[in-house]
Design a protein around this motif. Structure first.
Motif, short mmCIF file in Angstrom:
data_model
loop_
_atom_site.label_atom_id
_atom_site.label_comp_id
_atom_site.label_asym_id
_atom_site.label_seq_id
_atom_site.Cartn_x
_atom_site.Cartn_y
_atom_site.Cartn_z
N LEU A 37 77.36 70.33 112.79
CA LEU A 37 78.15 71.51 113.14
C LEU A 37 78.56 71.51 114.61
N PHE A 38 77.64 71.15 115.50
CA PHE A 38 77.93 71.23 116.93
C PHE A 38 78.14 69.87 117.58
N ALA A 126 96.65 69.34 107.89
CA ALA A 126 96.03 68.68 106.73
C ALA A 126 94.81 67.87 107.16
N SER A 127 94.92 67.14 108.25
CA SER A 127 93.78 66.34 108.70
C SER A 127 92.63 67.24 109.14
N SER A 128 92.95 68.40 109.72
CA SER A 128 91.89 69.33 110.13
C SER A 128 91.13 69.85 108.92
N ALA A 132 87.23 68.93 107.97
CA ALA A 132 86.22 69.99 107.84
C ALA A 132 85.54 69.92 106.48
N ILE A 133 86.30 69.63 105.44
CA ILE A 133 85.70 69.50 104.10
C ILE A 133 84.75 68.31 104.06
N VAL A 134 85.14 67.22 104.71
CA VAL A 134 84.27 66.04 104.76
C VAL A 134 82.98 66.36 105.52
N LEU A 172 79.51 77.75 106.35
CA LEU A 172 79.67 76.92 107.55
C LEU A 172 80.90 76.02 107.43
N VAL A 173 81.15 75.53 106.22
CA VAL A 173 82.34 74.69 106.00
C VAL A 173 83.61 75.51 106.21
#
Length: 337
Positions: A37-38, A126-128, A132-134, A172-173
């Motif tokens: 996360l960080f 899209a890449s963001s 984030a999903i990954v 968190l995702v």
């Protein structure tokens, strides 16, 4: 009789070993959540700050820095995943998920570095979202939670511990997605060349103006920066969200049942608290720059982390409404090793 005594003498040692193993597992779970996360989710910012300080901006430096940083963080998370798996008796579980997500991260890193400066906005967005999903998938898999439980009621019933871990990560995702989108918006919609802090001469010149002209001058100089009203609202909204989550939904009491839930609860509070502290840090400096910020990095981090904190809090509220039954804690076997 001797055998019974031996077994009796051995039980305290076995119990101590189980407790020690459980504590190590719990620390590994906490480390996984906070590293991803960080650490991982802000990797591009860390690399950018280092390269900016070093005066390097070439493609090779970005490739080595970004890919190297992400691989290092994910390698450490992989070691922690192995420790969690060994503590639970299955260190090789979900390896295919892990390596697939790992490969996707490296591919996205290379793609982002090799993109030309002028490229469509949708690629950034899209890449963001994908990244984030990954991050979420990596977190779920590293915690030994099957991501498919999110979509299958049968899998949720068959693997309640996996479901407890996966559902703990979902807010968190969603917050990370909001943070990535906020970072993209900051770079693409705000003016990065805005004069965020006035130099001494300009500050003296503006101070000598009548009040109406001062306001007009600040509005002109700070055009393209984040509105000061945003930071003021953040200071009010985040504490309200924390109170609502903690008091009305008993979130923190519910989140003590399973290690991943405890780690997610701690991470939720941490990201909201950091966002609040950054927003509060703009208040004493009113009039010193655009929105009371002390420079580019102050404004950027305050904006992105505040958005992530608010989104994480709202996602937690909505997720609790969707998946939780009032005053009912789901028993977990996670503390039995």
């Amino acid at each position: 009789m001797v055998r019974l005594d031996a077994e009796s003498d051995g039980e305290p040692g076995a119990e101590h070993f189980d407790v020690l193993t459980r504590h190590r597992r719990d620390r590994a779970v906490m480390a996984v959540v906070f590293l991803l996360l960080f650490g991982f989710s802000y990797s591009e910012d860390y690399v950018f700050a280092v390269l900016e300080a070093a005066g390097r901006d070439e493609v090779v430096a970005w490739l080595v820095g970004l890919v190297g940083f992400d691989v290092a963080v994910l390698s450490l998370v992989g070691l922690l995943k192995g420790a969690i798996g060994r503590a639970e008796g299955d260190s090789s579980r979900l390896r295919r998920w892990w390596w697939t997500a790992f490969s996707v991260v490296v591919c996205i890193d290379v793609l982002l570095v090799l993109l030309p400066d002028e490229h469509p906005l949708w690629i950034d967005l899209a890449s963001s979202v994908v990244l984030a999903i990954v991050v979420g998938l990596l977190m779920m898999v590293a915690l030994n939670g099957d991501p498919l439980t999110l979509f299958s009621a049968g899998r949720r019933a068959a693997a309640p511990m996996d479901w407890a871990r996966v559902r703990a990560v979902v807010p968190l995702v969603l917050g990370t997605i909001a943070g990535y989108v906020a970072a993209t918006a900051f770079d693409d919609f705000f003016d990065l060349d805005t004069v965020r802090v006035l130099d001494v001469e300009m500050e003296a010149e503006v101070a000598a103006m009548p009040l109406a002209e001062q306001l007009e001058a600040f509005a002109t100089l700070c055009e393209g920066a984040v509105s000061p009203a945003f930071f003021e609202q953040v200071v009010a909204v985040i504490p309200l969200l924390l109170l609502t989550i903690g008091v009305e939904f008993n979130f923190f009491r519910r989140a003590l049942d399973e290690p991943a839930q405890r780690a997610a609860a701690a991470a939720t509070v941490a990201v909201m608290a950091i966002g609040l502290l950054l927003a509060v840090s703009t208040l004493p400096w009113a009039g010193s720059g655009c929105g009371g910020v002390l420079g580019y990095w102050h404004e950027y981090l305050t904006f992105v982390v505040a958005v992530q904190g608010i989104a994480t809090g709202l996602a937690t509220l909505l997720w609790l409404l969707v998946v939780s039954a009032p005053d009912q804690r789901i028993p977990s076997e996670a503390n039995r090793v």
